[in-house]
Design an enzyme around this catalytic site. Structure first.
Site, PDB file in Angstrom:
ATOM      1  N   SER A  53       0.838  -1.205   0.000  1.00 18.46           N
ATOM      2  CA  SER A  53       0.000   0.000   0.000  1.00 18.46           C
ATOM      3  C   SER A  53       0.872   1.254   0.000  1.00 18.46           C
ATOM      4  CB  SER A  53      -0.919   0.001   1.222  1.00 18.46           C
ATOM      5  OG  SER A  53      -1.712  -1.156   1.243  1.00 18.46           O
ATOM      6  N   LYS A 172       0.563 -11.116   6.464  1.00 17.81           N
ATOM      7  CA  LYS A 172       0.721  -9.752   6.965  1.00 17.81           C
ATOM      8  C   LYS A 172      -0.671  -9.237   7.312  1.00 17.81           C
ATOM      9  CE  LYS A 172       1.833  -4.967   5.945  1.00 17.81           C
ATOM     10  NZ  LYS A 172       2.064  -3.919   4.918  1.00 17.81           N
ATOM     11  N   SER A 174      -2.765  -6.085   8.383  1.00 13.34           N
ATOM     12  CA  SER A 174      -2.814  -4.620   8.490  1.00 13.34           C
ATOM     13  C   SER A 174      -4.183  -4.131   8.925  1.00 13.34           C
ATOM     14  CB  SER A 174      -2.435  -3.981   7.140  1.00 13.34           C
ATOM     15  OG  SER A 174      -1.087  -4.215   6.830  1.00 13.34           O
ATOM     16  N   GLY A 197       1.174  -5.131  10.412  1.00 18.57           N
ATOM     17  CA  GLY A 197       1.341  -4.041   9.473  1.00 18.57           C
ATOM     18  C   GLY A 197       1.217  -2.672  10.100  1.00 18.57           C
TER      19      GLY A 197
END
Length: 302
Positions: A53, A172, A174, A197
Site C-alpha cells: 500500500s 501480513k 494490516s 502491518g
C-alpha cells in the site's frame, strides 16, 4: 535460497518501500527508486517489500512491477528477502503477476484478496483463489490482510485452512485489530510467519508471537523499529516499550493519517526521493506537510 532457509530469514523489520515517479511523465523513476533502496539497505532492516500500500502497488501496471522488481534485485543482496505485492480482480491475473515478479528475482509474493468481488466471495471461493495462486506461484505466498482497502476480512478459520498449503508461508495483518491478530497467532501455527502491518502495534504483536513487522514506520525510523525487535528478543521489555512510544506517533500521525503520500513527505525530510504520488492520489498540501515535519521534529528525527 531454499524455502526453509527463506522462512528462517523472514523475521524482524521488513520495510514497505515507496515508488518514486518521474515528475514530468508520471512514469516510474528507476534511478531514484534504486537510490532509495541503497539507503534503506544500509539501515538495520531484515527485508524489503515492493508494491505494498505504501508503494502504491494497486495503481502500478504489471510491466512496471516486473521492471522495478528487476531493478530492486540488482541492488538488494541475495541474502536479504525481497517481497513483491501482487493481486488482481481475477485469479489468473494474480498468478500472472506472481510469475512475472518471481522471474525478476522476488523471493515472496504478498497477495491481497480480489478487491472488486472479494467481499462477495464465499469462504470456499476465497480459499480456492489463494490455493490456486499458491499452486501456480513459483515462489512462496504471503497472505495480505488489509480490509481497509479490500473490504475483505480474514477469519481465523480461513487463515488456518490456507496455512496448510505448502507454498503459503505467512500472513501480513494490516487490520489494526490486535484481538484479531491474537486469533491469527493461534490459527497460524508454529511454521507460519505472521507480521503486523501497524507500527503502533509492533511491540504488542511481538509479545503475541509475531515474527516481526512490515511497517511503513520502518521507512521513517528503521533503527528504532529494529531496536524494538532487538530489545524484545533480549528480554528488555522496558526498552522496547520506550522505543514503541516514540514510534507510535509516527504511525498514527503520518502513516495512518495520510498513507503513502504522508510517508513520501516524511522520507523526503530524511533525504530520500519521495515526490508526488500517482493520480488520483495527490501530494500533501503545505499545512499537512508542516504537520508531518512537526511530528518528525518532536520525535527527534529531524
Amino acid at each position: 535460497m531454499s524455502d526453509r532457509k527463506l522462512a528462517d530469514r523472514l523475521r524482524g523489520i521488513i520495510v514497505p518501500v515507496i515508488t518514486p515517479f518521474d515528475e514530468v511523465t508520471g512514469d516510474v523513476a528507476p534511478i531514484p527508486f534504486r537510490e532509495n533502496l541503497r539507503k534503506w539497505i544500509a539501515q538495520p532492516i531484515d527485508g524489503l517489500l515492493l508494491f505494498g500500500s505504501t508503494g502504491e502497488g494497486a495503481i502500478l501496471d504489471e510491466d512496471e512491477k516486473e521492471r522495478l522488481t528487476g531493478f530492486a534485485r540488482s541492488v538488494v543482496p541475495s541474502g536479504l528477502p525481497l517481497l513483491a505485492g501482487v493481486g488482481a480482480d481475477s485469479t489468473r491475473a494474480t498468478i500472472r503477476q506472481a510469475k512475472r515478479v518471481a522471474a525478476q528475482g522476488a523471493d515472496v509474493v504478498l497477495v491481497h484478496p480480489p478487491p472488486y468481488f472479494g467481499a462477495y466471495l464465499s469462504p470456499g471461493a476465497m480459499v480456492a483463489h489463494f490455493r490456486d495462486v499458491a499452486d501456480a506461484s513459483p515462489i512462496p505466498v504471503m497472505l495480505y490482510h488489509i480490509p481497509k482497502y479490500t473490504k475483505v476480512t480474514f477469519e481465523a478459520g480461513l487463515v488456518a485452512e490456507l496455512m496448510r498449503h505448502d507454498n503459503i508461508i505467512g500472513l501480513k495483518d494490516s487490520s489494526g485489530d490486535i484481538k484479531r491478530f491474537a486469533d491469527y497467532t493461534t490459527a497460524c501455527g508454529s511454521s507460519c510467519r505472521l507480521f503486523v502491518g501497524s507500527g503502533a502495534l509492533l511491540y504488542t504483536a511481538l509479545e503475541l508471537g509475531a515474527a516481526g513487522g512490515i511497517v511503513a514506520a520502518g521507512l521513517i525510523a528503521p533503527a528504532w523499529c529494529a531496536e524494538i525487535v532487538a530489545a524484545f528478543g533480549a528480554g528488555n521489555s522496558a526498552r522496547a516499550g520506550q522505543i514503541q512510544a516514540k514510534i507510535t506517533p509516527l504511525h498514527k500521525e503520518i502513516v495512518q493519517a495520510f498513507g503513502a503520500v504522508g510517508v513520501k513527505a516524511a522520507v523526503e525530510q530524511l533525504g530520500y526521493v519521495g515526490g508526488a504520488p500517482r493520480p488520483p492520489l495527490r501530494p500533501l498540501g503545505a499545512k499537512d506537510r508542516q504537520l508531518v515535519a512537526r511530528v518528525m521534529q518532536e520525535a527527534g528525527l529531524i
